[in-house]
Design an enzyme around this catalytic site. Structure first.
Site, short mmCIF file in Angstrom:
data_model
loop_
_atom_site.label_atom_id
_atom_site.label_comp_id
_atom_site.label_asym_id
_atom_site.label_seq_id
_atom_site.Cartn_x
_atom_site.Cartn_y
_atom_site.Cartn_z
N PHE A 14 0.82 -1.72 -0.07
CA PHE A 14 -0.15 0.46 -0.10
C PHE A 14 0.39 1.20 -0.32
O PHE A 14 0.49 2.20 -0.57
CB PHE A 14 -0.62 0.19 1.60
CG PHE A 14 -2.28 -1.11 1.37
CD1 PHE A 14 -2.59 -2.03 0.77
CD2 PHE A 14 -2.78 -0.98 1.99
CE1 PHE A 14 -2.52 -3.28 0.24
CE2 PHE A 14 -3.53 -2.02 2.67
CZ PHE A 14 -3.88 -2.79 1.63
N ARG A 35 13.81 -0.23 5.33
CA ARG A 35 14.83 -0.93 4.13
C ARG A 35 15.24 -0.20 3.84
O ARG A 35 14.47 0.23 2.51
CB ARG A 35 14.15 -1.87 3.48
CG ARG A 35 13.32 -3.08 4.62
CD ARG A 35 13.11 -3.86 4.20
NE ARG A 35 11.41 -3.92 3.15
CZ ARG A 35 10.26 -4.49 3.44
NH1 ARG A 35 10.03 -6.29 2.94
NH2 ARG A 35 8.89 -3.94 3.56
N SER A 136 -8.29 -1.31 9.13
CA SER A 136 -8.78 -3.17 8.52
C SER A 136 -9.95 -3.17 8.06
O SER A 136 -10.82 -3.07 10.32
CB SER A 136 -8.08 -3.80 9.14
OG SER A 136 -7.88 -5.40 8.16
N TYR A 149 -3.89 -8.33 15.87
CA TYR A 149 -4.18 -7.55 15.37
C TYR A 149 -5.82 -6.54 15.00
O TYR A 149 -5.31 -5.78 14.97
CB TYR A 149 -3.97 -8.34 14.04
CG TYR A 149 -4.10 -7.87 12.56
CD1 TYR A 149 -3.17 -7.20 12.47
CD2 TYR A 149 -5.53 -7.88 11.51
CE1 TYR A 149 -3.61 -5.62 10.55
CE2 TYR A 149 -5.25 -6.73 10.51
CZ TYR A 149 -4.51 -6.15 10.39
OH TYR A 149 -4.38 -5.47 9.04
#
Length: 252
Positions: A14, A35, A136, A149
């Site tokens: 996303f 990263r 979500s 979660y």
């Protein structure tokens, strides 16, 4: 000068799609993630409109220092996209690894809250801004193995609703986006720690894709400034809420 957006978790999925779309829309984008090599590749792809910035959402000191650490010409962030987050495991609560729970809470809740708090005063002082968070459907509909979660995403939804109340009378908008089944990202690979099992999640489906989420973000932030989208819940047509379950024959 074009508006500035900061997108967390922009190294894949996303976040990467949102960063790419907002640059195409004419924004300057601060893309964060852990990263560095992926951030550098994104910057090489998108040019000077993108500022790569390594940021670990579990690093409280780095988050607190971020507003003043940005180059002067990048400090007035207009749009914060709280995208960074993860799910770990699908075990039932009584079988789950507590360290997985702690990492989800630290990233999905604590890091998101702290970054929002770091950037919000500037938005309020300038009387303009927009905070878009990726929740979500797991924060709305419970399912076996969703436990912590789902709880973190329910927190995101309620935090956004309460921010909207706190910001009433200010020209700062707040939106929660709650996607359902989404493919084309590393979400299930990270959650299941098994690429074959992750691929099986999407077999025979046509899930939402990162570009669908990026399109939604683009539409929301480019609406007239008097329009606030409080929440969007979105699913692919192959998905629906499962309804309530009943177990028969249980002993008292």
């Amino acid at each position: 000068m074009s508006k500035i957006a900061l997108v967390t978790g922009a190294t894949a999925g996303f976040g990467k799609a949102i960063a790419e779309r907002l640059v195409r829309d004419g924004y300057r984008v601060i893309a964060t993630g852990r990263r560095q090599e992926r951030l550098d590749a994104l910057a090489a792809q998108l040019g000077k409109a993108l500022l790569p910035l390594r940021l670990d959402m579990m690093d409280k000191a780095a988050i607190a220092a971020l507003p003043d650490a940005l180059p002067a010409e990048w400090q007035e962030v207009d749009i914060l996209v709280n995208n960074a987050g993860l799910a770990l495991g699908i075990s039932k609560a009584q079988e789950s690894d507590v360290s997985d729970w702690e990492r989800m809470i630290a990233t999905n809740v604590t890091g998101m809250v702290e970054l929002t708090r770091a950037l919000l005063p500037g938005m309020v002082a300038r009387d303009r801004g927009h905070i878009v968070s990726l929740g979500s459907t797991a924060g709305i509909y419970p399912y076996v193995g969703g436990n912590v979660y789902g709880a973190t995403k329910a927190f995101v939804e309620q935090f956004m609703r309460n921010l909207r109340c706190d910001l009433l009378g200010r020209n700062v908008r707040v939106t929660n986006i709650a996607p359902g089944l989404c493919g084309g990202s590393e979400f299930s690979n990270v959650r299941l720690r098994d690429n074959a099992k992750a691929a099986a999640v999407y077999e025979g489906t046509h899930p939402l894709l990162p570009d669908d989420i990026a399109e939604t973000v683009s539409w929301i932030v480019n609406l007239p400034p008097h329009v606030n989208i409080n929440q969007i819940e979105m699913m692919p047509i192959c998905q629906a809420a499962g309804g309530l379950s009943v177990v028969k024959g249980m002993k008292d």
